[in-house]
Scaffold this motif. Structure first.
Motif, PDB file in Angstrom:
ATOM      1  N   VAL A 125      12.252  -0.424  10.657  1.00 52.05           N
ATOM      2  CA  VAL A 125      10.893  -0.340  10.108  1.00 52.05           C
ATOM      3  C   VAL A 125       9.968   0.233  11.162  1.00 52.05           C
ATOM      4  CG1 VAL A 125      11.009  -2.104   8.317  1.00 52.05           C
ATOM      5  CG2 VAL A 125      10.531  -2.788  10.674  1.00 52.05           C
ATOM      6  N   GLN A 126       8.908   0.851  10.679  1.00 50.74           N
ATOM      7  CA  GLN A 126       7.899   1.426  11.570  1.00 50.74           C
ATOM      8  C   GLN A 126       6.550   1.375  10.862  1.00 50.74           C
ATOM      9  OE1 GLN A 126       9.808   5.305  11.879  1.00 50.74           O
ATOM     10  NE2 GLN A 126       8.309   6.193  10.472  1.00 50.74           N
ATOM     11  N   GLY A 127       5.491   1.449  11.628  1.00 54.49           N
ATOM     12  CA  GLY A 127       4.153   1.527  11.036  1.00 54.49           C
ATOM     13  C   GLY A 127       3.591   0.173  10.646  1.00 54.49           C
ATOM     14  N   PRO A 128       2.444   0.208   9.914  1.00 57.05           N
ATOM     15  CA  PRO A 128       1.700  -1.020   9.626  1.00 57.05           C
ATOM     16  C   PRO A 128       2.239  -1.765   8.400  1.00 57.05           C
ATOM     17  CG  PRO A 128       0.561   0.852   8.694  1.00 57.05           C
ATOM     18  CD  PRO A 128       1.799   1.395   9.361  1.00 57.05           C
ATOM     19  N   GLY A 129       1.616  -2.933   8.148  1.00 59.01           N
ATOM     20  CA  GLY A 129       1.913  -3.671   6.922  1.00 59.01           C
ATOM     21  C   GLY A 129       2.936  -4.776   7.130  1.00 59.01           C
ATOM     22  N   PRO A 130       3.201  -5.526   6.051  1.00 55.33           N
ATOM     23  CA  PRO A 130       4.196  -6.606   6.095  1.00 55.33           C
ATOM     24  C   PRO A 130       5.588  -5.987   6.012  1.00 55.33           C
ATOM     25  CG  PRO A 130       3.297  -6.433   3.893  1.00 55.33           C
ATOM     26  CD  PRO A 130       2.601  -5.380   4.719  1.00 55.33           C
ATOM     27  N   ARG A 131       5.985  -5.312   7.081  1.00 57.09           N
ATOM     28  CA  ARG A 131       7.129  -4.412   6.981  1.00 57.09           C
ATOM     29  C   ARG A 131       8.474  -5.130   6.839  1.00 57.09           C
ATOM     30  NH1 ARG A 131       6.489  -1.560  12.928  1.00 57.09           N
ATOM     31  NH2 ARG A 131       7.437  -3.259  14.106  1.00 57.09           N
ATOM     32  N   LEU A 132       8.565  -6.393   7.319  1.00 54.76           N
ATOM     33  CA  LEU A 132       9.837  -7.102   7.115  1.00 54.76           C
ATOM     34  C   LEU A 132       9.992  -7.513   5.653  1.00 54.76           C
ATOM     35  CD1 LEU A 132      10.145  -9.231  10.380  1.00 54.76           C
ATOM     36  CD2 LEU A 132      11.244  -7.050   9.804  1.00 54.76           C
ATOM     37  N   ARG A 162       0.814  -1.229   0.000  1.00 56.71           N
ATOM     38  CA  ARG A 162       0.000   0.000   0.000  1.00 56.71           C
ATOM     39  C   ARG A 162       0.844   1.275   0.000  1.00 56.71           C
ATOM     40  NH1 ARG A 162      -5.510  -0.288   3.449  1.00 56.71           N
ATOM     41  NH2 ARG A 162      -5.686  -2.535   3.591  1.00 56.71           N
ATOM     42  N   ASN A 163       2.056   1.126  -0.434  1.00 54.19           N
ATOM     43  CA  ASN A 163       3.009   2.246  -0.467  1.00 54.19           C
ATOM     44  C   ASN A 163       3.167   2.903   0.917  1.00 54.19           C
ATOM     45  OD1 ASN A 163       4.931   3.726  -1.905  1.00 54.19           O
ATOM     46  ND2 ASN A 163       3.488   5.333  -2.457  1.00 54.19           N
TER      47      ASN A 163
END
Ligand SMILES: Cc1cc2nc3c(=O)[nH]c(=O)nc-3n(C[C@H](O)[C@H](O)[C@H](O)COP(=O)(O)O)c2cc1C
Length: 170
Positions: free
Chosen positions: A80-87, A40-41
């Motif tokens: 990393v920070q914030g939502p989503g599949p960040r790894l 989601r960018n």
């Protein structure tokens, strides 16, 4: 360099010359990381560029193979920070950075933190952030020549499982 030759010829480099890496080159690597897509960018990655010798040496004590950082002129730490599949997103960004580095004749290696708490303190990682890796970077002590072989030849020599073992065609 041809993109596939860059991918096929790249290996982790753990021994670096002490020569500094020019700022404009470092910026290009960071830009390559920045350009990676993310879910989601959301763009969860942040970067800490470490060039101070004392800080590199202290950080070296927090990773599984200290000599990678203690012997490098530079490290890029990835948070990393914030939502989503960040790894997953961080993996995409780091691979961009590693390949862009190779394209600039720079060696690099991702490093795993064994003392994350201390590394967090050294880097000032926020409560909402997660430290992913420190990428050690520098010009290889032993010069590498990607163009000395074809991409297919590099691929055949890579220490990787064969495609037949990895892929199920349906
Ligand atoms: C998530 C991750 C963590 C890694 N951590 C370390 C590390 O702490 N120290 C190290 O020397 N190499 C580390 N590596 C490098 C791997 O050992 C390397 O990618 C693998 O052995 C293949 O090496 P090659 O591309 O030179 O064949 C890491 C790689 C990844 C993807």
């Amino acid at each position: 360099m041809d993109t596939f030759l860059t991918i096929a010829s790249r290996r982790e480099i753990r021994d670096y010359r002490p020569d500094p890496v020019p700022d404009d080159v470092v910026r290009r690597l960071l830009d390559a990381a920045r350009l990676a897509g993310s879910a989601r960018n959301w763009q969860p990655c942040r970067y800490v560029v470490v060039r101070e010798r004392g800080l590199l040496d202290r950080l070296a004590e927090t990773v599984s193979r200290p000599s990678n950082l203690a012997g490098a002129p530079l490290a890029v730490c990835v948070l990393v920070q914030g939502p989503g599949p960040r790894l997953f997103d961080a993996g995409r960004a780091v691979e961009n950075l590693l390949l862009a580095a190779w394209n600039e004749d720079l060696g690099s290696c991702p490093n795993t933190f064994t003392d994350r708490e201390r590394a967090n303190g050294l880097l000032g990682v926020g409560d909402e952030q997660e430290l992913v890796t420190a990428v050690s970077l520098g010009y290889p002590s032993r010069a590498r020549e990607p163009a000395s072989r074809t991409a297919d030849a590099w691929s055949a020599r890579a220490n990787r499982l064969p495609l037949d073992e990895l892929v199920d065609w349906r």
